[in-house]
Design an enzyme around this catalytic site. Structure first.
Site, PDB file in Angstrom:
ATOM      1  N   ARG A 152      49.347  50.850  40.594  1.00  0.00           N
ATOM      2  CA  ARG A 152      48.870  50.577  39.128  1.00  0.00           C
ATOM      3  C   ARG A 152      47.999  51.947  38.690  1.00  0.00           C
ATOM      4  O   ARG A 152      48.352  52.291  37.761  1.00  0.00           O
ATOM      5  CB  ARG A 152      47.897  49.504  38.998  1.00  0.00           C
ATOM      6  CG  ARG A 152      48.766  47.887  39.115  1.00  0.00           C
ATOM      7  CD  ARG A 152      47.643  47.015  38.607  1.00  0.00           C
ATOM      8  NE  ARG A 152      46.720  47.093  39.849  1.00  0.00           N
ATOM      9  CZ  ARG A 152      45.391  46.642  39.644  1.00  0.00           C
ATOM     10  NH1 ARG A 152      45.104  46.218  38.563  1.00  0.00           N
ATOM     11  NH2 ARG A 152      44.427  46.657  40.755  1.00  0.00           N
TER      12      ARG A 152
ATOM     13  N   ASN B  44      48.965  43.837  38.065  1.00  0.00           N
ATOM     14  CA  ASN B  44      49.565  42.928  38.858  1.00  0.00           C
ATOM     15  C   ASN B  44      49.837  41.618  38.559  1.00  0.00           C
ATOM     16  O   ASN B  44      49.298  40.946  37.688  1.00  0.00           O
ATOM     17  CB  ASN B  44      48.726  42.996  40.123  1.00  0.00           C
ATOM     18  CG  ASN B  44      48.679  44.205  41.037  1.00  0.00           C
ATOM     19  OD1 ASN B  44      49.493  44.948  40.864  1.00  0.00           O
ATOM     20  ND2 ASN B  44      47.645  44.472  41.832  1.00  0.00           N
TER      21      ASN B  44
END
Length: 95
Positions: free
Chosen positions: A20, A38
């Site tokens: 990320r 996520n």
């Protein structure tokens, strides 16, 4: 330049490896807006909004990911409805 919006679902070993944060950095460099998060099922989901070449470059990056990631596949859907993406690229909470 054409403005596009793409929704991505990234499959593989992509959580707990800096995916990320690395995607957010890549998006900032490319000038792409949107978000990444996520998912509880082990995937990473993202929305990329911007000029077509920049978004395509981010999709190419997503297929590789950071060095520790092992991307198996990336589902990409071009969206026709206007997306809600603030300026910049942010990391969202897990969904």
């Amino acid at each position: 330049m054409a403005f596009v919006q793409k929704h991505l679902i990234v499959h593989g070993y992509v959580q707990g490896v800096g995916y990320r944060g690395s995607m957010a950095q890549a998006a900032e460099v490319l000038g792409v807006h949107g978000w990444v998060r996520n998912r509880r099922n082990g995937t990473v989901e993202a929305l990329a909004v911007g000029d077509a070449p920049a978004v395509d470059a981010l999709v190419d990056w997503a297929r590789r990911g950071p060095p520790e990631a092992r991307v198996e596949r990336v589902e990409v859907v071009e969206m026709t409805e206007p997306a809600q993406a603030a300026a910049g690229f942010m990391q969202r909470e897990t969904l």
